[in-house]
Motif scaffolding. Sequence first.
Motif, PDB file in Angstrom:
ATOM      1  N   HIS A  16     -21.750  64.256  49.387  1.00  0.00           N
ATOM      2  CA  HIS A  16     -21.225  63.171  50.221  1.00  0.00           C
ATOM      3  C   HIS A  16     -20.755  63.617  51.603  1.00  0.00           C
ATOM      4  CE1 HIS A  16     -21.386  60.701  46.665  1.00  0.00           C
ATOM      5  NE2 HIS A  16     -20.623  61.562  46.028  1.00  0.00           N
ATOM      6  N   VAL A  54     -22.205  56.135  58.432  1.00  0.00           N
ATOM      7  CA  VAL A  54     -21.122  55.204  58.122  1.00  0.00           C
ATOM      8  C   VAL A  54     -20.364  54.981  59.419  1.00  0.00           C
ATOM      9  CG1 VAL A  54     -19.018  54.872  56.763  1.00  0.00           C
ATOM     10  CG2 VAL A  54     -20.903  56.168  55.785  1.00  0.00           C
ATOM     11  N   GLU A  93     -16.832  51.096  54.722  1.00  0.00           N
ATOM     12  CA  GLU A  93     -18.223  51.247  54.287  1.00  0.00           C
ATOM     13  C   GLU A  93     -18.424  52.426  53.334  1.00  0.00           C
ATOM     14  OE1 GLU A  93     -20.269  51.677  57.989  1.00  0.00           O
ATOM     15  OE2 GLU A  93     -20.227  49.530  58.416  1.00  0.00           O
ATOM     16  N   THR A 135     -18.575  54.594  50.057  1.00  0.00           N
ATOM     17  CA  THR A 135     -18.743  54.272  48.640  1.00  0.00           C
ATOM     18  C   THR A 135     -17.501  54.740  47.889  1.00  0.00           C
ATOM     19  OG1 THR A 135     -19.731  56.391  48.061  1.00  0.00           O
ATOM     20  CG2 THR A 135     -21.247  54.639  48.831  1.00  0.00           C
ATOM     21  N   ASP A 136     -17.350  54.302  46.666  1.00  0.00           N
ATOM     22  CA  ASP A 136     -16.214  54.750  45.860  1.00  0.00           C
ATOM     23  C   ASP A 136     -16.238  56.270  45.667  1.00  0.00           C
ATOM     24  OD1 ASP A 136     -15.273  52.170  45.666  1.00  0.00           O
ATOM     25  OD2 ASP A 136     -16.049  51.839  43.641  1.00  0.00           O
ATOM     26  N   GLU A 169     -17.620  58.523  47.749  1.00  0.00           N
ATOM     27  CA  GLU A 169     -17.261  59.143  49.026  1.00  0.00           C
ATOM     28  C   GLU A 169     -15.749  59.088  49.222  1.00  0.00           C
ATOM     29  OE1 GLU A 169     -21.341  58.168  51.559  1.00  0.00           O
ATOM     30  OE2 GLU A 169     -19.758  56.648  51.388  1.00  0.00           O
TER      31      GLU A 169
END
Length: 155
Positions: free
Chosen positions: A29, A52, A57, A59-60, A62
């Motif tokens: 990530h 990003v 924005e 992700t969970d 990240e």
Amino acid sequence: MIEPVTQTCSRPERFDALPLRERIIVDQHWRVAHAFDTALPGWLVLVPRRHVTAIHELTDMEAATLGMWQVRLSRALHDVTGCVKTYVAQFAEVEGFAHVHFHVMPRMSDLPQELRGPGVFGLLRQPEQRRVSVGTADEIVHSLRAHLRPDPYAS
């Protein structure tokens, strides 16, 4: 002179060609680079591997690893530079740098008062003669890598 951090999110095929200072440590990530236009040795930039433009924005996954990286980088900077604390900041507003990225900066005990807190950004965008040299950045990078391995979450 240290060159700008390359936007590898738009050119992933070039990732392996980046100098080590632009990929100090990498996971699925995030990647960590040494800032290129700073007078502060150890100024790191934590960058998502994908494009990003705003924190919401992420992700969970990240987001879950973001905090872990900020703490691990802060510990490594403390061990390598002897800093008394680290600053962490994220704005992603400067033209050409709208990609989300987190600054992780060592705050040394002798940092002048006017450069503490948000004043630390006075050490960014420095003229070439005041910037951290490639050699100094590379020395810090090698020391940081030694402190960042092994990854406690690696399988």
